[in-house]
Scaffold this active site. Structure first.
Site, short mmCIF file in Angstrom:
data_model
loop_
_atom_site.label_atom_id
_atom_site.label_comp_id
_atom_site.label_asym_id
_atom_site.label_seq_id
_atom_site.Cartn_x
_atom_site.Cartn_y
_atom_site.Cartn_z
N PRO A 18 -2.05 1.65 -11.95
CA PRO A 18 -1.06 0.99 -12.80
C PRO A 18 -1.09 -0.52 -12.58
CG PRO A 18 -0.01 1.99 -10.89
CD PRO A 18 -1.44 2.40 -10.84
N SER A 276 2.42 -6.68 -2.55
CA SER A 276 1.50 -5.57 -2.77
C SER A 276 2.17 -4.45 -3.56
CB SER A 276 1.01 -5.02 -1.43
OG SER A 276 2.02 -4.22 -0.86
N LYS A 277 1.33 -3.53 -4.00
CA LYS A 277 1.86 -2.42 -4.78
C LYS A 277 2.83 -1.58 -3.95
CE LYS A 277 -1.86 -2.18 -8.07
NZ LYS A 277 -2.76 -1.40 -8.89
N ARG A 278 2.64 -1.60 -2.64
CA ARG A 278 3.50 -0.79 -1.78
C ARG A 278 4.85 -1.45 -1.47
NH1 ARG A 278 -1.42 -0.26 -0.42
NH2 ARG A 278 -1.30 -2.07 0.93
#
Ligand code: GLU
Length: 520
Positions: A18, A276-278
């Site tokens: 995504p 970040s994505k996290r």
């Protein structure tokens, strides 16, 4: 680039998952730049790295751009990537895997002109080289020094090369980085940059194994063929810029080389480091525009899912790394198009601020009319089993709007504007539903029931206050018992706002109900 060329920019994501807000910001800046210059915003899918391909990512990217209102002019038709050239999409296909046939000839052209070579080292040989270098505390790099001792068309005889090309499939085409040359580059955000080619390696451009180009070759060839005039992309691509400059030079395309602008990274809120994505999960805010279902079946947090308006999201994103140079903070997409400039994009990283994101949504919520918001709130009410008219809902919204960040907050802030209490908070009842207060309340009930017509909030507030004060009753206690009867607890909106919304009849009915349920 000649000045009278029509502006053409592209957003060129790889479908590896995504799109996170950094990617959306890159797309947004490209969009704003294109529109400001009456140009074209192209979407190109860079999917030549099949190992990193994630199914559904392409659809997600298109859906996210659409939700944001920054739909590409070229490359997408009816929500799908264009797979064939047409009048509106003259550079199709726009998915690199479908353009695979065109790249090899370009790589071969470089070989013929002495700018590239065939490399036959197997993956195992290169792994061994790396391990050997590591054991000496060094790093192995395939470059102008090491290539002289490796198996490639620069070191092998012509007949050996021919034989290997025909009989093996593990070979690649590598760029032959010239020795000791200065690459002088200009970036629209970072200014002039110079790099010596000695610091650069010989990147793989094309792989026989899957007959696909690498990112570098495909990206340059496509930008050239698609007549891109400006490349606006993330800072992580700045280290590739010297190679890209060298490629333009080697192809003889310097006069059509686009101008480059590398955007700084989005940083974690407060702290150091790249967002970040996290981080979204860890720190509790969305980093994705739309929900994304992972392979584990978990759905990520998202801006749309959290109830953000796309206009607020876009406005917030535009300001992450850019500002118009004046006091304005709220700008519509059209206003952003007008105000945007790459010169005002900041060079340093921009800290993402989740509180500011909410602030933007509140501002956009407040700017919407009560009727507009009612239309958005009605489906949420329905989920709670409430059927209400648009008119009534708009009236309720007018009194709770200031307390909400998202449309869904209208419900959490005051469900009792739509549903009469069936229970009363015990501790509040114990405190305020006393015989003394009930005596006052029953008189106040009659006072309210005698209002001749619906009053405005201020008139109700004044009348109730005057009535309580003129009787010299304890104001707070009486108000809390009244509030308890109307909402089920001693906290909530102002009494007058509640009465104004639910109306006199319903007010009296709720007071009577409380007497029935709680006694006196
Ligand atoms: N495919 C690259 C990415 O995913 C594009 C980089 C570029 O815009 O040149 O970021």
């Amino acid at each position: 680039m000649s000045e009278n060329k029509k502006t053409r920019v592209r957003f060129a994501p790889s479908p590896t998952g995504p799109l996170h807000i950094g990617g959306v910001r890159t797309a947004l800046y490209n969009y704003l730049y294109a529109k400001q210059h009456n140009g074209t915003f192209v979407l190109r899918i860079e999917d030549t790295d099949s190992a990193r391909f994630v199914s559904g990512a392409e659809e997600y990217i298109i859906g996210a751009l659409e939700w944001c209102g920054i739909t590409p002019d070229e490359g997408v038709e009816n929500g799908k990537i264009v797979e064939e050239a047409s009048a509106r999409h003259p550079h199709g296909p726009y998915r690199q895997s479908q353009r695979r046939g065109i790249y090899r000839a370009y790589a071969e052209q470089l070989i013929q002109n002495g700018y590239a070579y065939y490399a036959f080292d197997s993956a195992e040989e290169l792994v061994a080289k790396r391990a050997e270098a590591e054991s000496k505390g060094q790093t192995f790099i395939y470059n102008q020094v090491t290539r002289k001792g490796l198996r490639n068309s620069l070191t092998l005889s012509a007949s050996e090369v021919e034989h290997l090309l025909e009989t093996t499939t593990g070979w690649t085409i590598r760029f032959k980085m010239p020795e000791n040359e200065i690459v002088a580059m200009d970036d629209l955000i970072r200014g002039h940059i110079e790099v010596n080619t000695e610091t650069l390696d010989d990147k793989v451009l094309w792989k026989r194994a899957d007959e696909l180009p690498t990112y570098h070759l495909a990206n340059i060839v496509d930008d050239y063929l698609m007549e891109i005039t400006e490349v606006i992309r993330g800072e992580e691509w700045l280290p590739s810029l010297p190679l890209h400059y060298m490629l333009y030079k080697s192809f003889g395309w310097e006069s059509s080389r686009p101008r480059f602008a590398h955007l700084s990274l989005l940083l974690k809120p407060g702290g150091q480091g790249k967002l970040s994505k996290r981080d979204g999960d860890k720190l509790g805010f969305p980093v994705f525009p739309l929900p994304w279902t992972g392979t584990d079946g978990e759905v990520t947090n998202s801006y749309r899912g959290a109830g953000y308006f796309p206009e607020a999201f876009i406005n917030m994103l535009a300001f992450l790394g850019w500002n118009p140079g004046d006091e304005r903070e709220i700008l519509s997409l059209d206003e952003l198009v007008e105000a945007f400039s790459l010169e005002r994009v900041i060079r340093s990283g921009a800290h993402f601020n989740p509180e500011k994101a909410k602030w933007y949504n509140r501002e956009y919520l407040r700017a919407k009319s009560d009727t507009e918001l009612a239309k958005l709130y009605l489906p949420i009410l329905k989920e709670h089993g409430v059927e209400a008219t648009e008119e009534y809902t708009a009236r309720a919204i007018s009194v709770i709007k200031d307390r909400a960040t998202f449309v869904a907050d209208f419900w959490t802030a005051a469900p009792y504007l739509f549903v009469a209490p069936s229970e009363y908070v015990q501790k509040d009842a114990a405190k305020f539903w006393t015989a003394e207060n009930c005596g006052y309340l029953s008189k106040l009930r009659s006072h309210i029931a005698a209002y001749k017509s619906e009053l405005e909030v201020a008139a109700i507030a004044e009348s109730i206050e005057n009535y309580i004060r003129s009787n010299q009753w304890p104001f707070g206690k009486v108000m809390n018992s009244l509030r308890l009867s109307l909402t089920g607890s001693a906290s909530g909106l102002g009494i007058a706002e509640i009465i104004y919304t639910i109306g006199l009849q319903e007010t009296v009915r709720r007071i009577d109900n409380a007497f029935k349920t709680l006694g006196t």
